[in-house]
Design an enzyme around this catalytic site. Structure first.
Site, short mmCIF file in Angstrom:
data_model
loop_
_atom_site.label_atom_id
_atom_site.label_comp_id
_atom_site.label_asym_id
_atom_site.label_seq_id
_atom_site.Cartn_x
_atom_site.Cartn_y
_atom_site.Cartn_z
CE LYS B 112 -2.93 2.84 2.92
NZ LYS B 112 -3.81 2.95 4.10
N GLY B 173 -8.21 8.84 9.99
CA GLY B 173 -8.47 8.88 11.43
C GLY B 173 -9.53 9.86 11.86
CB ALA B 199 -8.63 7.38 5.02
N GLY B 200 -11.44 7.48 6.63
CA GLY B 200 -12.60 8.32 6.84
C GLY B 200 -13.80 7.61 7.44
CG ASN B 221 -6.04 0.99 11.95
OD1 ASN B 221 -4.88 0.79 11.67
ND2 ASN B 221 -6.47 0.76 13.18
CB SER B 222 -9.28 5.28 13.43
OG SER B 222 -8.00 5.61 12.97
#
Lengths: 70, 270
Positions: B112, B173, B199-200, B221-222
């Protein structure tokens, strides 16, 4: 200490009293060669070359592994 | 764009798989392994998410603590496809160096690429991303690339040979959800390789929306790691991605300005 081997390992200066290969260095530190990768003076050292890659004073090594990340 | 059409796949009972760089995946949820309390929680959350591909970072070994537990001891690289990232790299040179080390550590070339601008937005630095992508592709890497939700940039990355296009839904994040669904839809429309929102995503409905729009998969992830109960949230994300995917295949009803009764208007008693 003229014959000392002085290396920069992950940004830290370290001195060793005997000549070392990459394999010898990793064993000395206590790292499992299957879980790390090594860059010597910004060149990748292939794992298969660890036993015959002798280190020289002034070498700078990056020893990395995988950690959690997104 | 995923090869198997919905109805045929479900009627035939065939699996709804997606493919990147010659590898097949059933799970359309890709998860990060960062920000967890400890490695036990990381392992439990990833298991609950059902993910088959996980992103990982490359960092210096702590030489003063060589026996510290390592990620591989908890998240088995034989069971999960590791996707090494370039998080923390702000130049093409750093990104290429990092992934060369990752390839040596892991022995595979699926990576990635993310080259980020500065905080507080960490927005993709597309000029540096192009430069790094070119160097990595030349060096034999299969590059899944994090990018802005910019169809011109995405097309260029695809034409260069990147194996997956991964636009942000919102800043890394941030948990703000899919901020630009119209542009994500346009990206899906034009992209021939897998398209992942990366992301987001903040909560299950965000992941479902991404999949309803027609994304191939979602990377997050977050949203799991920073939930109060990460393992339970991992399961929620698994279900949301599956649900959103089924909605996409099923085809939602048209929106209409006004009511349409669900019960027949005939046969009423008089």
């Amino acid at each position: 200490m003229d014959d000392a081997l002085t290396l920069t390992l992950n940004g830290e200066h370290r001195a060793f009293e005997t000549p070392l290969t990459v394999a010898g260095l990793l064993a000395r530190i206590g790292l499992d060669t299957r879980k790390v990768a090594v860059e010597r003076n910004e060149e990748i050292v292939p794992r298969s070359a660890y036993p015959q890659t002798w280190l020289e004073s002034g070498d700078s090594l990056e020893i990395v592994h995988f950690i959690g990340g997104g | 764009m995923d090869g198997i059409t919905g109805t045929a796949a479900l009627v035939a009972g065939a699996e709804d798989v997606w493919t990147v760089a010659g590898r097949n995946f059933r799970s359309r949820l890709v998860v990060g392994t960062g920000k967890y309390k400890d490695l036990e929680e990381t392992a439990a959350a990833i298991e609950a998410s059902g993910a088959e591909m996980v992103t990982v970072a490359v960092r210096r070994v702590n030489l003063s603590d060589p026996n510290a537990p390592m990620l591989q001891d908890y998240v088995d690289p034989k069971k999960y496809t590791y996707l090494p990232n370039t998080a923390g790299c702000h130049t093409a040179r750093d990104a290429v160096r990092t992934l060369r080390l990752a390839r040596e550590a892991g022995g595979w070339n699926l990576v990635k690429l993310e080259v980020l601008g500065p905080p507080p937005h960490l927005y993709p630095d597309m000029a540096a991303t192009f430069e790094a992508a070119e160097a990595l592709l030349k060096d034999g890497f299969e590059v899944m690339v994090y990018c802005s939700d910019d169809p011109v940039a995405a097309k260029r990355l695809e034409d260069m040979g990147c194996v997956a296009i991964m636009p942000l839904g919102a800043p890394i994040g941030s948990g703000l959800g899919i901020q630009n669904p119209a542009m994500i839809s346009m990206l899906i429309e034009q992209t021939k390789v897998p398209l992942l929102v990366d992301a987001g995503v903040g909560t299950a409905s965000d992941a479902a929306i991404a999949m309803e729009l027609g994304c191939t998969a979602v990377l997050l992830n977050s949203a799991i790691a920073h939930a109060k109960d990460p393992v339970r949230m991992a399961r929620a994300m698994k279900l949301a991605v599956e649900s959103g995917r089924l909605c996409h295949l099923a085809g939602r009803m048209p929106r209409r300005m006004g009511a349409d009764p669900s019960s027949p208007l005939t046969g009423l008693i008089r």
